[in-house]
Design an enzyme around this catalytic site. Structure first.
Site, PDB file in Angstrom:
ATOM      1  N   ARG A 319     -21.936-102.279  25.963  1.00  0.00           N
ATOM      2  CA  ARG A 319     -23.269-102.842  26.183  1.00  0.00           C
ATOM      3  C   ARG A 319     -23.417-103.492  27.556  1.00  0.00           C
ATOM      4  O   ARG A 319     -24.436-103.312  28.239  1.00  0.00           O
ATOM      5  CB  ARG A 319     -23.504-103.897  25.091  1.00  0.00           C
ATOM      6  CG  ARG A 319     -24.868-104.512  25.022  1.00  0.00           C
ATOM      7  CD  ARG A 319     -24.832-105.713  24.047  1.00  0.00           C
ATOM      8  NE  ARG A 319     -24.091-105.424  22.832  1.00  0.00           N
ATOM      9  CZ  ARG A 319     -24.634-104.939  21.720  1.00  0.00           C
ATOM     10  NH1 ARG A 319     -25.926-104.752  21.653  1.00  0.00           N
ATOM     11  NH2 ARG A 319     -23.880-104.673  20.657  1.00  0.00           N
ATOM     12  N   CYS A 391     -43.219 -93.765   9.390  1.00  0.00           N
ATOM     13  CA  CYS A 391     -43.725 -94.139   8.072  1.00  0.00           C
ATOM     14  C   CYS A 391     -42.808 -95.143   7.411  1.00  0.00           C
ATOM     15  O   CYS A 391     -42.092 -94.818   6.459  1.00  0.00           O
ATOM     16  CB  CYS A 391     -43.856 -92.905   7.198  1.00  0.00           C
ATOM     17  SG  CYS A 391     -45.546 -92.361   7.164  1.00  0.00           S
TER      18      CYS A 391
HETATM   19  C1  LIG Z   1     -18.050-100.886  20.027  1.00  0.00           C
HETATM   20  C2  LIG Z   1     -16.723-101.153  20.587  1.00  0.00           C
HETATM   21  C3  LIG Z   1     -16.609-101.621  21.891  1.00  0.00           C
HETATM   22  C4  LIG Z   1     -17.791-101.934  22.767  1.00  0.00           C
HETATM   23  O1  LIG Z   1     -18.557-102.976  22.280  1.00  0.00           O
HETATM   24  P1  LIG Z   1     -19.734-103.593  23.208  1.00  0.00           P
HETATM   25  O2  LIG Z   1     -20.339-104.631  22.345  1.00  0.00           O
HETATM   26  O3  LIG Z   1     -20.670-102.477  23.504  1.00  0.00           O
HETATM   27  O4  LIG Z   1     -19.083-104.119  24.432  1.00  0.00           O
HETATM   28  C5  LIG Z   1     -15.338-101.803  22.398  1.00  0.00           C
HETATM   29  N1  LIG Z   1     -14.233-101.539  21.659  1.00  0.00           N
HETATM   30  C6  LIG Z   1     -14.323-101.087  20.387  1.00  0.00           C
HETATM   31  C7  LIG Z   1     -13.081-100.804  19.645  1.00  0.00           C
HETATM   32  C8  LIG Z   1     -15.556-100.879  19.809  1.00  0.00           C
HETATM   33  O5  LIG Z   1     -15.630-100.435  18.566  1.00  0.00           O
END
Ligand SMILES: *Cc1c(COP(=O)(O)O)cnc(C)c1O
Length: 482
Positions: A319, A391
């Site tokens: 993110r 919907c």
């Molecule tokens: C989803 C995930 C991330 C990334 O998470 P963010 O919140 O997008 O930074 C990193 N490592 C693992 C193992 C994940 O499942």
């Protein structure tokens, strides 16, 4: 006509009436977002009217310079924090946030590695030319076919998630004459969410292995000649703001790491991702440099106490790399004033997308913000809810926002901070074609993921004749059918 009043009972406490309902909050919008002399929004130097005319709406817009800047900044933050303690950091982009070949190239050019968590993500990363040795592969139920493929192409690290997977991967690597590097995913018992964290002895979740079960699994991995254990992994959650949860988890992981070093080398520790971003101006995430420093400091302290060297540290932001770089453009179709009696009034603004292009509000109750993009509104701010066309009454895009009261059909509406987990989680609900993703940079726009068409959707329906044929693929021909 609706108008905002300071004691608007329908507005949540965190939502302030904006001084300028056309303003673009820094930290929420990409740095390139600005309004031209006529008030039209520009992203990466491209006006939204041009984007609408060329690509239609809804449209995911991704600011390339913004993605690159976040990738480079996060990489530096962790590298610098690690270097200050005499160790190294590796930063993997968690591709599940948003993966296309272009984005994989941008982030790898900025020095990041790439994490995938499915065979599909792996193929995109490979198609982008990401070096297999710089790919990490996650998942609690990777299939035999996925593991076979990962070993065959030489994926750098596979993150093992269970006792069964240890045996499964060991057998596959052995059959292929490979020695596969692996990490073991552990639950530190720390589960963090946004502002707070919960530290438990036992985590009730599907990922990883409990702390106390890890030593036996590590011992087993070390017995298998086709597996090479590099270290432990943990990931405590997502959209986390403070550093305390990370620091607590890191110290628990170091305790285990130190104990397991006695049975063999353990050069790495992967502490996962989850670094929060601002979705609205009410969010105030900790700057990544501060987070990196406090996490690495916590690791260094624990290592010193135990008299062990600091391992190479790995991190997995998703993110935080792409979230702020994305803006979704919609066209307003209808507006509706809904009176809730004493409690006030709410303006419902319906747009031409919704939960199919952004599932997060429906899935997690996530908050977003919005602005009129094609022009500056002139009316006073009114409490609005931006909703989609599906919907489903839970089909909300922006739950609470103050928009100029003159927002009207035909206006373009822009929702910022949609770069992560929006396209990635998109669906065809209500037979809605998924929007295109367009990259903007230096005044140029180009498609990086093609939008779906109705023809794409119809082509999957086996009861419809494929173009140029008279056969209805898969159609039933049994007797007695009308
Ligand atoms: C989803 C995930 C991330 C990334 O998470 P963010 O919140 O997008 O930074 C990193 N490592 C693992 C193992 C994940 O499942």
């Amino acid at each position: 006509m609706l108008s905002a009043s300071p004691d608007d009972a329908l507005a949540p406490a965190w939502l302030e009436i904006p001084a300028d309902p056309n303003g673009l909050a820094p930290g929420v919008w990409p740095a390139s977002a600005r309004r031209d002399a006529d008030g039209e929004l520009e992203l990466g130097g491209v006006g939204v009217a041009e984007l609408r005319a060329r690509f239609g709406t809804p449209l995911y817009v991704l600011d390339e310079a913004e993605v690159r800047a976040h990738a480079a900044r996060i990489r530096s933050a962790f590298h610098d924090a690690a270097a200050a303690h005499g160790t190294k950091a590796r930063v993997y982009y968690a591709g599940k946030a948003f993966l296309s070949t272009e984005v994989a190239r941008w982030v790898t050019q900025e020095g990041l590695r790439v994490d995938v968590c499915s065979g599909g993500e792996l193929e995109i990363a490979l198609a982008a030319g990401v070096k297999p040795s710089r790919i990490g592969f996650h998942g609690n139920n990777k299939s035999v076919a996925e593991l076979e493929r990962a070993v065959a192409v030489g994926v750098g690290t596979i993150i093992l998630d269970s006792a069964i997977e240890i045996e499964r991967l060991g057998a596959i690597a052995e059959r292929r004459g490979a020695v596969q590097r692996v990490l073991l995913r552990v639950n530190s018992g720390v589960h963090a969410e946004t502002h707070d964290f919960l530290a438990t002895a036992h985590e009730d979740q599907k990922f990883g292995t409990p702390l106390e079960a890890a030593p036996a699994l590590v011992e087993r991995i070390r017995e298998i000649p086709s597996l090479k254990l590099r270290g432990l992994h943990c990931h405590i959650g997502s959209q986390i703001f403070g550093s305390r949860g990370f620091a607590e988890s890191a110290s628990r992981m170091i305790e285990l790491h130190a104990a397991l070093r006695e049975g063999g080398e353990l050069p790495m520790l992967n502490l996962g991702g989850g670094f929060g971003i601002a979705y609205t101006s009410a969010d105030d995430p900790t700057p990544i440099e501060e987070l990196a420093d406090s996490i690495v400091d916590a690791v260094a302290r624990e290592c010193e106490v135990r008299g062990i060297p600091i391992p190479i540290l790995a991190f997995e932001p998703g993110r935080a790399v792409v979230g702020q770089a994305g803006v979704t453009l919609y066209e307003v179709g209808t507006t509706k004033e809904v009176s809730l009696g004493d409690r006030g009034e709410r303006l419902y603004v319906s747009v031409d997308g919704g939960m199919s292009d952004n599932a997060r509000p429906a899935l997690y109750g996530s908050q977003y913000s919005a602005r009129i993009a094609s022009r500056e509104g002139t009316g006073a701010p009114v409490l609005a809810r931006v909703v989609g066309s599906h919907c489903e009454s839970g089909d909300v895009v922006v739950d609470h926002e103050y928009l100029p009261s003159d927002v009207t059909p035909g206006d373009l509406l822009a929702v910022p901070a949609t770069g992560a987990y929006c396209h990635a989680l998109s669906s065809n609900y209500n037979h809605t074609p998924r929007p295109a993703v367009v990259a903007v940079r230096d005044g140029q726009a180009r498609v990086i993921v093609r939008g779906e068409t109705l023809a794409d959707l119809l082509s999957r329906d086996a009861g419809i004749a494929a173009p140029g044929t008279s056969e209805r693929t898969g159609a039933r021909t049994g007797e007695g059918e009308a």
